[in-house]
Design a protein around this motif. Sequence first.
Motif, PDB file in Angstrom:
ATOM      1  N   THR A   7       0.841  -1.196   0.000  1.00  0.00           N
ATOM      2  CA  THR A   7       0.000   0.000   0.000  1.00  0.00           C
ATOM      3  C   THR A   7       0.876   1.246   0.000  1.00  0.00           C
ATOM      4  OG1 THR A   7      -1.753  -1.157   1.203  1.00  0.00           O
ATOM      5  CG2 THR A   7      -1.836   1.246   1.188  1.00  0.00           C
ATOM      6  N   THR A   8       0.568   2.148  -0.925  1.00  0.00           N
ATOM      7  CA  THR A   8       1.281   3.412  -1.033  1.00  0.00           C
ATOM      8  C   THR A   8       0.264   4.522  -1.266  1.00  0.00           C
ATOM      9  OG1 THR A   8       3.115   4.550  -2.131  1.00  0.00           O
ATOM     10  CG2 THR A   8       1.666   3.203  -3.533  1.00  0.00           C
ATOM     11  N   PHE A   9       0.729   5.739  -1.456  1.00  0.00           N
ATOM     12  CA  PHE A   9      -0.174   6.849  -1.737  1.00  0.00           C
ATOM     13  C   PHE A   9      -0.724   6.740  -3.158  1.00  0.00           C
ATOM     14  CE2 PHE A   9       2.396   9.307   1.526  1.00  0.00           C
ATOM     15  CZ  PHE A   9       1.376   9.324   2.479  1.00  0.00           C
ATOM     16  N   ASP A  10      -1.891   7.342  -3.358  1.00  0.00           N
ATOM     17  CA  ASP A  10      -2.467   7.385  -4.699  1.00  0.00           C
ATOM     18  C   ASP A  10      -1.756   8.398  -5.593  1.00  0.00           C
ATOM     19  OD1 ASP A  10      -3.366   9.634  -3.315  1.00  0.00           O
ATOM     20  OD2 ASP A  10      -5.467   9.411  -3.922  1.00  0.00           O
ATOM     21  N   GLU A  39      -1.997  -1.350  -3.749  1.00  0.00           N
ATOM     22  CA  GLU A  39      -3.211  -0.600  -3.424  1.00  0.00           C
ATOM     23  C   GLU A  39      -2.817   0.804  -2.978  1.00  0.00           C
ATOM     24  OE1 GLU A  39      -5.570  -2.809  -0.637  1.00  0.00           O
ATOM     25  OE2 GLU A  39      -6.134  -4.315  -2.148  1.00  0.00           O
ATOM     26  N   SER A  40      -3.785   1.701  -2.989  1.00  0.00           N
ATOM     27  CA  SER A  40      -3.506   3.106  -2.699  1.00  0.00           C
ATOM     28  C   SER A  40      -4.370   3.632  -1.574  1.00  0.00           C
ATOM     29  CB  SER A  40      -3.755   3.967  -3.945  1.00  0.00           C
ATOM     30  OG  SER A  40      -2.925   3.573  -5.008  1.00  0.00           O
ATOM     31  N   VAL A  41      -3.810   4.630  -0.885  1.00  0.00           N
ATOM     32  CA  VAL A  41      -4.573   5.427   0.072  1.00  0.00           C
ATOM     33  C   VAL A  41      -4.403   6.891  -0.314  1.00  0.00           C
ATOM     34  CG1 VAL A  41      -4.494   3.829   2.015  1.00  0.00           C
ATOM     35  CG2 VAL A  41      -2.577   5.396   1.636  1.00  0.00           C
ATOM     36  N   PRO A  42      -5.361   7.749   0.019  1.00  0.00           N
ATOM     37  CA  PRO A  42      -5.265   9.151  -0.393  1.00  0.00           C
ATOM     38  C   PRO A  42      -4.067   9.864   0.228  1.00  0.00           C
ATOM     39  CG  PRO A  42      -7.508   8.600   0.240  1.00  0.00           C
ATOM     40  CD  PRO A  42      -6.647   7.449   0.668  1.00  0.00           C
ATOM     41  N   PHE A  43      -3.387  10.641  -0.583  1.00  0.00           N
ATOM     42  CA  PHE A  43      -2.287  11.468  -0.091  1.00  0.00           C
ATOM     43  C   PHE A  43      -2.819  12.687   0.655  1.00  0.00           C
ATOM     44  CE2 PHE A  43       0.505  15.170  -0.889  1.00  0.00           C
ATOM     45  CZ  PHE A  43       1.665  14.732  -0.274  1.00  0.00           C
ATOM     46  N   ARG A  44      -3.891  13.263   0.135  1.00  0.00           N
ATOM     47  CA  ARG A  44      -4.367  14.532   0.681  1.00  0.00           C
ATOM     48  C   ARG A  44      -5.260  14.369   1.901  1.00  0.00           C
ATOM     49  NH1 ARG A  44      -4.439  15.499  -5.015  1.00  0.00           N
ATOM     50  NH2 ARG A  44      -3.108  17.282  -5.611  1.00  0.00           N
ATOM     51  N   GLU A  45      -5.986  13.288   1.984  1.00  0.00           N
ATOM     52  CA  GLU A  45      -6.924  13.098   3.101  1.00  0.00           C
ATOM     53  C   GLU A  45      -6.683  11.728   3.718  1.00  0.00           C
ATOM     54  OE1 GLU A  45     -11.728  13.052   4.063  1.00  0.00           O
ATOM     55  OE2 GLU A  45     -11.008  13.445   2.023  1.00  0.00           O
ATOM     56  N   ARG A  46      -5.906  11.714   4.790  1.00  0.00           N
ATOM     57  CA  ARG A  46      -5.505  10.453   5.420  1.00  0.00           C
ATOM     58  C   ARG A  46      -6.522  10.070   6.497  1.00  0.00           C
ATOM     59  NH1 ARG A  46       1.001  11.876   5.139  1.00  0.00           N
ATOM     60  NH2 ARG A  46       0.737  12.891   3.107  1.00  0.00           N
ATOM     61  N   LYS A  47      -7.139   8.939   6.283  1.00  0.00           N
ATOM     62  CA  LYS A  47      -8.288   8.536   7.076  1.00  0.00           C
ATOM     63  C   LYS A  47      -7.887   7.594   8.215  1.00  0.00           C
ATOM     64  CE  LYS A  47     -11.286   9.150   3.082  1.00  0.00           C
ATOM     65  NZ  LYS A  47     -12.265   8.540   2.147  1.00  0.00           N
ATOM     66  N   PRO A  48      -8.796   7.356   9.167  1.00  0.00           N
ATOM     67  CA  PRO A  48      -8.471   6.475  10.297  1.00  0.00           C
ATOM     68  C   PRO A  48      -7.966   5.101   9.885  1.00  0.00           C
ATOM     69  CG  PRO A  48     -10.479   7.680  10.762  1.00  0.00           C
ATOM     70  CD  PRO A  48     -10.110   8.012   9.341  1.00  0.00           C
ATOM     71  N   ALA A  49      -8.491   4.551   8.798  1.00  0.00           N
ATOM     72  CA  ALA A  49      -8.037   3.226   8.365  1.00  0.00           C
ATOM     73  C   ALA A  49      -6.561   3.252   7.989  1.00  0.00           C
ATOM     74  CB  ALA A  49      -8.876   2.749   7.175  1.00  0.00           C
ATOM     75  N   HIS A  50      -6.109   4.375   7.440  1.00  0.00           N
ATOM     76  CA  HIS A  50      -4.692   4.537   7.115  1.00  0.00           C
ATOM     77  C   HIS A  50      -3.860   4.481   8.393  1.00  0.00           C
ATOM     78  CE1 HIS A  50      -1.511   7.093   4.728  1.00  0.00           C
ATOM     79  NE2 HIS A  50      -0.924   6.241   5.546  1.00  0.00           N
ATOM     80  N   PHE A  51      -4.251   5.264   9.386  1.00  0.00           N
ATOM     81  CA  PHE A  51      -3.500   5.319  10.638  1.00  0.00           C
ATOM     82  C   PHE A  51      -3.548   4.000  11.405  1.00  0.00           C
ATOM     83  CE2 PHE A  51      -4.096   9.781   9.660  1.00  0.00           C
ATOM     84  CZ  PHE A  51      -2.866  10.332  10.004  1.00  0.00           C
ATOM     85  N   SER A  52      -4.530   3.191  11.131  1.00  0.00           N
ATOM     86  CA  SER A  52      -4.592   1.888  11.801  1.00  0.00           C
ATOM     87  C   SER A  52      -3.497   0.954  11.301  1.00  0.00           C
ATOM     88  CB  SER A  52      -5.968   1.237  11.596  1.00  0.00           C
ATOM     89  OG  SER A  52      -6.143   0.796  10.261  1.00  0.00           O
ATOM     90  N   HIS A  53      -3.011   1.197  10.084  1.00  0.00           N
ATOM     91  CA  HIS A  53      -1.915   0.394   9.524  1.00  0.00           C
ATOM     92  C   HIS A  53      -0.566   1.081   9.691  1.00  0.00           C
ATOM     93  CE1 HIS A  53      -4.199  -2.795   7.477  1.00  0.00           C
ATOM     94  NE2 HIS A  53      -5.111  -1.865   7.232  1.00  0.00           N
ATOM     95  N   GLN A  54      -0.559   2.416   9.612  1.00  0.00           N
ATOM     96  CA  GLN A  54       0.676   3.186   9.687  1.00  0.00           C
ATOM     97  C   GLN A  54       0.410   4.349  10.633  1.00  0.00           C
ATOM     98  OE1 GLN A  54       2.858   5.434   9.636  1.00  0.00           O
ATOM     99  NE2 GLN A  54       4.695   4.511   8.808  1.00  0.00           N
ATOM    100  N   GLY A  57       0.762   8.002   9.558  1.00  0.00           N
ATOM    101  CA  GLY A  57       0.125   8.472   8.338  1.00  0.00           C
ATOM    102  C   GLY A  57       1.033   8.461   7.132  1.00  0.00           C
ATOM    103  N   GLN A  58       2.076   7.619   7.166  1.00  0.00           N
ATOM    104  CA  GLN A  58       3.014   7.547   6.059  1.00  0.00           C
ATOM    105  C   GLN A  58       2.765   6.274   5.245  1.00  0.00           C
ATOM    106  OE1 GLN A  58       6.561   7.764   8.598  1.00  0.00           O
ATOM    107  NE2 GLN A  58       6.851   9.906   8.034  1.00  0.00           N
ATOM    108  N   VAL A  59       3.624   6.056   4.239  1.00  0.00           N
ATOM    109  CA  VAL A  59       3.627   4.824   3.460  1.00  0.00           C
ATOM    110  C   VAL A  59       5.087   4.395   3.331  1.00  0.00           C
ATOM    111  CG1 VAL A  59       1.529   5.364   2.171  1.00  0.00           C
ATOM    112  CG2 VAL A  59       3.747   6.074   1.235  1.00  0.00           C
TER     113      VAL A  59
END
Length: 212
Positions: A7-10, A39-54, A57-59
């Motif tokens: 998983t990286t940024f979109d 798979e991608s996560v938003p660069f501009r709007e980092r959501k709770p699901a992102h922080f649950s893995h990192q 809020g990074q990749v």
Amino acid sequence: MADLVLTTFDWVPEIPRGYVRDLRVRWALEEAGLPYRVESVPFRERKPAHFSHQPFGQVPWLSDGDISIFESGAILLHLGEKSRALMPAEPRGRSDVKEWLFAALASVEAASQPWSFFKFSGDTDETPMRKFFDGFLESRLKHMEDVLAEREWLAGTFSVADILMADVLRLVDHFDGLARYPACRGYVARATARPAFAKAHADQMAHFAAAD
């Protein structure tokens, strides 16, 4: 479907493209020939699901079945334990790879990262802090020059330690910081000439460009 999911940024701005740390993981996966998907996560709007893995809020992070791993060094170590192409089987070789993996992070990148922040920002002021980081990086590069003058790869054969160290030094070289260190520069050239690096780099660049 592959069990390994990177998983990286979109999208990221143009300046850091080619240097976002998911490249280290892509490179290792390509070297090992392990199947994976991105798979991608938003660069501009980092959501709770992102922080649950990192939690910062990074990749990147890597999902391996029900295991989720963040931090590029930890991911590379995990992949090294899955593939003999990335880490030897015998204990001494594994120990050598691990110590150089951590040296790349704790000794070399600890010096190169703050130095690179000045370079990325275009800050050329000769402040005491700037001089400190210039000297800190220079001392690390002098030691690495001595090491790399005597060997092709850090732990005998190419490994995850080389992926990490070469990527750290590659950023320094991008800003011409290896001009006085030919062994370091040659090492980076050898590593980045590998087909797996070329594919990983091209894939990362294409991934971010697709979202422009």
